[in-house]
Design an enzyme around this catalytic site. Structure first.
Site, PDB file in Angstrom:
ATOM      1  N   GLU A 155       8.935   2.694  -2.245  1.00  0.00           N
ATOM      2  CA  GLU A 155       9.037   2.451  -3.769  1.00  0.00           C
ATOM      3  C   GLU A 155      10.413   2.318  -4.288  1.00  0.00           C
ATOM      4  O   GLU A 155      10.817   2.932  -5.046  1.00  0.00           O
ATOM      5  CB  GLU A 155       8.387   3.959  -4.457  1.00  0.00           C
ATOM      6  CG  GLU A 155       7.067   3.984  -4.101  1.00  0.00           C
ATOM      7  CD  GLU A 155       6.583   5.566  -4.276  1.00  0.00           C
ATOM      8  OE1 GLU A 155       7.135   6.228  -5.225  1.00  0.00           O
ATOM      9  OE2 GLU A 155       5.410   5.932  -3.775  1.00  0.00           O
ATOM     10  N   HIS A 241      -3.384   3.377  -3.526  1.00  0.00           N
ATOM     11  CA  HIS A 241      -3.818   4.109  -4.403  1.00  0.00           C
ATOM     12  C   HIS A 241      -4.904   3.622  -5.664  1.00  0.00           C
ATOM     13  O   HIS A 241      -3.975   3.018  -6.633  1.00  0.00           O
ATOM     14  CB  HIS A 241      -2.827   5.168  -4.983  1.00  0.00           C
ATOM     15  CG  HIS A 241      -2.232   5.899  -3.965  1.00  0.00           C
ATOM     16  ND1 HIS A 241      -2.662   6.935  -3.440  1.00  0.00           N
ATOM     17  CD2 HIS A 241      -0.998   5.595  -3.499  1.00  0.00           C
ATOM     18  CE1 HIS A 241      -1.715   7.530  -2.393  1.00  0.00           C
ATOM     19  NE2 HIS A 241      -0.671   6.827  -2.766  1.00  0.00           N
ATOM     20  N   GLU A 270      -1.803   4.251   2.269  1.00  0.00           N
ATOM     21  CA  GLU A 270      -2.030   5.614   1.456  1.00  0.00           C
ATOM     22  C   GLU A 270      -3.447   5.666   0.605  1.00  0.00           C
ATOM     23  O   GLU A 270      -3.597   5.707  -0.320  1.00  0.00           O
ATOM     24  CB  GLU A 270      -0.885   5.963   0.512  1.00  0.00           C
ATOM     25  CG  GLU A 270       0.820   6.019   1.234  1.00  0.00           C
ATOM     26  CD  GLU A 270       1.632   6.307   0.171  1.00  0.00           C
ATOM     27  OE1 GLU A 270       1.330   6.789  -1.049  1.00  0.00           O
ATOM     28  OE2 GLU A 270       2.649   6.275   0.623  1.00  0.00           O
TER      29      GLU A 270
END
Ligand code: 9MR
Length: 357
Positions: A155, A241, A270
């Site tokens: 990120e 996500h 993820e």
């Protein structure tokens, strides 16, 4: 051939060869369903939960890869500037070895889950650079031969100023001495990691960059540029996500295609699909079906590209998921197994998609 793709291509060849013989019984687990395609099917794992029989049994039965959800983050590994505490992460790595699972490492450079001694330490850029180099080389070195792939950085691109790097302790607050030089600080980290384990694969992992857009464009430009100059980057992780129940799968697919065309791997790192839930944590039957469709579509998009080499969920049972604490319990039920470890429609959809290849 890029070593990345060997596993999946070898497995695809064997499947074609094997099709002519007899009728196999339907797969009984995700990992069995993934075997013919060579796909890695993984999940994020919490060390404290390994003692729970149903947790450990489901994990070992269903998955051929795991990733410590928190146990390899600075906050856990670094009690103080001098020491390393590998105890939690070692337990997960041992579990993986005993159950023939691969391990993804997560994550060496991030702006969150850093210990206060680091964030409040008022270090100079030189001191931070030394701390980060020692951290990366010690951690990657400790797991040499045991962790096959690392999220080196997580990120690093901004959520608001799309396409720009995020202001962090590692970049420009104060940074490791490369503030203002764009992705140069990330390059430094990839090189340190590669020095510590030349055999491992090194990934850049990102949130909300799954579709075509300014954030994924910026990552694409970085990967392209790193590739030209021989910076050791092997792949990109798309977190996945999902909260919007109508994701743009065509755009996700096009994004996977353009990255794998650069010669790097893509891994879904993820995945979860959070649903609105009632006070008891239950979602509607309709939403559970919709969720299943999304798992199926995303898995199919990955499977359609030989360079997309892993599908990983962020946990596997609704009993343990970051979503509830994040959404004040307004959303949840995001994973393939319910709170009692019973398979949901999403589980069957995922297994079916894996088996279809
Ligand atoms: O699931 C993780 C949760 O246990 C931690 O409290 C949280 C701290 O921010 O991080 C969660 O995992 C994150 C992952 O490391 C990076 N991508 C986003 C994940 C969900 O927040």
């Amino acid at each position: 051939m890029h070593r990345a793709f060997k596993g999946r291509i070898l497995a695809l060849g064997l499947t074609v060869f094997g099709l002519g013989f007899g009728t196999a019984s339907p797969p009984e687990s995700l990992r069995e369903a993934a075997q013919p395609s060579g796909m890695l099917i993984g999940t994020a794992v919490r060390a404290a939960q390994l003692a729970e029989t149903a947790y450990a049994a489901t994990l070992a039965r269903e998955f051929n890869m795991l990733e410590p959800e928190d146990a390899m983050k600075w906050e856990v590994l670094r009690p103080d500037p001098q020491s390393f505490d590998f105890s939690q992460a070692d337990r997960l790595v041992d579990f993986a070895a005993r159950h023939d699972m691969k391990v993804r490492g997560h994550t060496l450079v991030w702006h969150q889950q850093n210990p206060p001694w680091l964030t409040q330490g008022r270090f100079t850029p030189d001191q931070l650079a030394k701390l980060l180099e020692t951290h990366i080389k010690t951690v990657v070195g400790h797991y040499r031969g045991k962790v096959f792939a690392w999220d080196v950085a997580n990120e690093a691109f901004d959520e608001q100023a799309l396409g720009k790097l995020r202001d962090t302790i590692w970049y420009d607050q104060p940074g490791i001495g490369l503030s203002g030089d764009g992705t140069a600080y990330l390059e430094r980290c990839f090189r340190w990691a590669h020095e510590a384990d030349p055999q491992a694969l090194f990934f850049y992992n990102e949130a909300e960059a799954e579709t075509l857009g300014p954030k994924s464009d910026a990552i694409y430009a970085m990967v392209q540029e790193f590739g030209k100059r021989g910076v050791p980057i092997d792949g990109v992780g798309f977190q996945m996500h999902i909260g919007n129940l109508h994701p743009d799968v065509a755009s996700i697919s096009a994004n996977i295609r353009r990255f794998t065309a650069l010669g790097v791997q893509v891994q879904i790192t993820e995945m979860d699909v959070s649903l609105p839930v009632d006070a008891h944590g239950n979602a509607s039957a309709e939403d559970l079906q919709r969720q299943a469709d999304i798992y199926r579509q995303i898995a199919a998009a990955c499977l359609a590209h030989p360079g997309c080499t892993a599908i990983q969920t962020w946990g596997f049972t609704d009993k343990y998921s970051w979503i509830g604490s994040h959404s004040k319990k307004a959303r949840g039920a995001a994973l393939p197994f319910d709170r009692n470890y019973l398979p949901k429609p999403a589980y069957r959809a995922l297994r079916g998609a894996l088996a279809a290849r």
